[in-house]
Design a protein around this motif. Structure first.
Motif: not given
Ligand SMILES: Cc1cc2nc3c(=O)[nH]c(=O)nc-3n(C[C@H](O)[C@H](O)[C@H](O)COP(=O)(O)OP(=O)(O)OC[C@H]3O[C@@H](n4cnc5c(N)ncnc54)[C@H](O)[C@@H]3O)c2cc1C
Ligand code: FES
Ligand code: FES
Lengths: 289, 158
Positions: A1-6, B4, B1-2, B67, A49, A39, B65, B21-22
């Motif tokens: 999975m890609s790294d989804l930022q917020f 938070y 992976m980021t 976050v 996002i 999503l 979410l 995030t997801e």
């Protein structure tokens, strides 16, 4: 999975900056009742996002000199609780309030309903009939557009990369004005419109219709403004004959799909019937104002 | 992976968690915080089994979410009973046998509590509309609606 930022900007300016830097790869998040479903289903594109709900302008309802400004991310529950808007634009409020359940109402917004680009979006015909405009922020600054110019087709809008809707403007109407939105679904709750119809009209002192706007949802690739249906009642007392003409014009404007919810013939017929009923309710409301 | 770092209040107590995030707040409650009372039925906003309140507003936790909940107040089914004392809505669910498999029950109770906070004397029709976003595949709803109406009466002191 890609790294989804917020990210969660606190001002319109900051949001514009973030969206610009993301080069079209960011998705705006309002209530998330469409976006999160996409999503989860793996249908959301983008690598960031941007939650716009913490920007005060997007969450407030303001009475101005010549109308109301409604933040694009105001939820159905919040709009429904606003007495002055309910009184001034009941048709707009009932469109947004028809969306989903109590839980969905806690989140669903006008901006999300419009920008998701569904031809069947329930709050859009009411906004179009109201002659509402939206304020759009983007890398080139602010601009204003008519609501009917936003959706181009299923899932497609005229918003450019980095642009988002900040708020809607609902103009003050003259006395003796009324509006209404009706939708037809096979059950009473939690379904997608087979047809939606909204009518906004104004009467003069003699009870003659001096101005009208008619909008239909779910009967074409995008919500429609049907000028011919409005012309059928302007200059009349909105009597039986005028309503029949409005109904015929509404049906004639349809270019619907065939699906399990309704055939082309069915949707076309129902559009005429609903437009007529919405006009009748708008008329009663106008007489009471 | 980021990841938070999110700080919230859950059922009146400060709570912190790390999330991507997801991840939805439902994922965070269940997988990061061990609060498994909120259920996952559909993950698409249709069933209401994940109902929580966010700053007092009833929402589907599967459509929020993790976050997004930074600085927010979350109430879940775990906060409904007062220690060992069941909330009137919970008592009436038991009395009326308003549950069978129980998957939908936390969502119904959280949603019903939100209803009675806003409207202490709902009609049966109002109750049915308010709960239209909560699905039950076992009971047939009548017992659930009766339990909520009876709890409302008890809470009004009738
Ligand atoms: C169970 C359920 C029932 C539903 N029932 C109905 C129904 O009866 N009728 C109906 O019409 N819809 C229905 N929907 C769809 C959805 O709830 C609505 O379309 C809602 O109004 C979306 O608003 P949102 O704030 O949640 O949008 P989001 O999900 O946050 O956003 C939707 C889209 O619009 C974009 N967007 C959001 N805000 C902006 C903005 N200000 N500027 C630019 N782009 C923006 C997002 O990037 C995304 O692409 C339902 C959904 C669910 C899950
Ligand atoms: S799991 Fe959230 S509504 Fe079904
Ligand atoms: S008790 Fe089984 S789904 Fe409701």
């Amino acid at each position: 999975m890609s790294d989804l930022q917020f990210s969660s900007p606190k001002s319109v300016k900051e949001a514009v900056k973030i969206l610009f830097a993301a080069k079209g790869k960011a998705k705006v998040l309002a209530g998330g009742t469409d976006l999160l479903v996409q999503l989860r289903a793996g249908r959301m594109t983008g690598s960031m996002i941007v939650d716009i709900k913490n920007i005060p302008e997007l969450r407030s309802i303001k009475k101005e000199k010549n109308g109301f400004t409604v933040g694009a991310a105001v939820s159905g529950a919040e709009l429904g609780a606003h007495k002055a808007i309910n009184k001034a634009w009941p048709g707009v409020v009932e469109g947004l309030e028809l969306i989903g359940s109590t839980q969905i109402q806690g989140r669903a917004s006008l901006g999300g309903n419009l920008c998701n680009g569904s031809p069947a979006a329930d709050s859009v015909p009411g906004l179009i009939a109201a002659g509402a405009t939206c304020k759009i922020a983007g890398p080139k600054g602010l601009r204003t557009a008519k609501v009917e110019d936003i959706v181009l087709g299923p899932g497609k809008t005229s918003l450019k990369a980095g642009e988002f809707v900040v708020s809607f403007f609902l103009p003050t109407r003259p006395k003796r004005s009324g509006d209404a939105y009706l939708r037809f679904i096979p059950r009473t709750e939690m379904d997608i419109a087979v047809v939606g119809a909204s009518v906004s009209l104004t009467l003069d002192k003699a009870g003659v219709c001096s101005d009208a706007r008619v909008s239909l949802g779910a009967v074409a690739p995008k919500p429609l403004l049907v000028a011919k249906a409005a012309r059928a009642i302007v200059g009349t007392k909105v009597d039986d004959e005028a309503l029949t003409q409005l109904s015929l014009a509404a049906s004639a404007a349809c270019d619907p799909i065939d699906d399990k919810r309704g055939t082309v013939e069915y949707r076309t017929k129902v559009a005429g019937v609903l437009a007529r009923r919405a006009a009748t309710i708008a008329l009663e409301r106008a007489r009471g104002n | 992976m980021t990841k938070y770092h999110v700080k919230t209040m859950i059922n009146g107590d400060p709570a912190e968690f790390l999330c991507g995030t997801e991840q939805t707040v439902l994922d965070c409650l269940r997988d990061e915080l061990g609060l498994t009372g909120s259920k996952e039925g559909c993950s698409s906003g249709d069933c209401g089994a994940c109902s929580i309140t966010l700053d007092g507003r009833l929402v589907c936790a599967c459509l929020v979410l993790g976050v997004e909940t930074e600085g927010k107040d979350i109430e879940t089914i775990e906060g409904v009973a007062d220690g060992d004392d069941l909330h009137p809505i919970q008592k009436h669910f038991l009395q009326e046998a308003a549950l069978q498999c129980g998957i939908c029950t936390p969502g119904f109770i959280v949603a019903a509590k939100a209803l009675l906070a806003e409207n202490p004397s709902p009609t049966e029709t109002e109750t049915r509309y308010w709960l239209a976003g909560n699905l039950c595949r076992c009971t047939g709803y009548d017992k659930i609606v009766t339990a909520v109406m009876n709890a409302a009466a008890e809470m009004r002191g009738e």
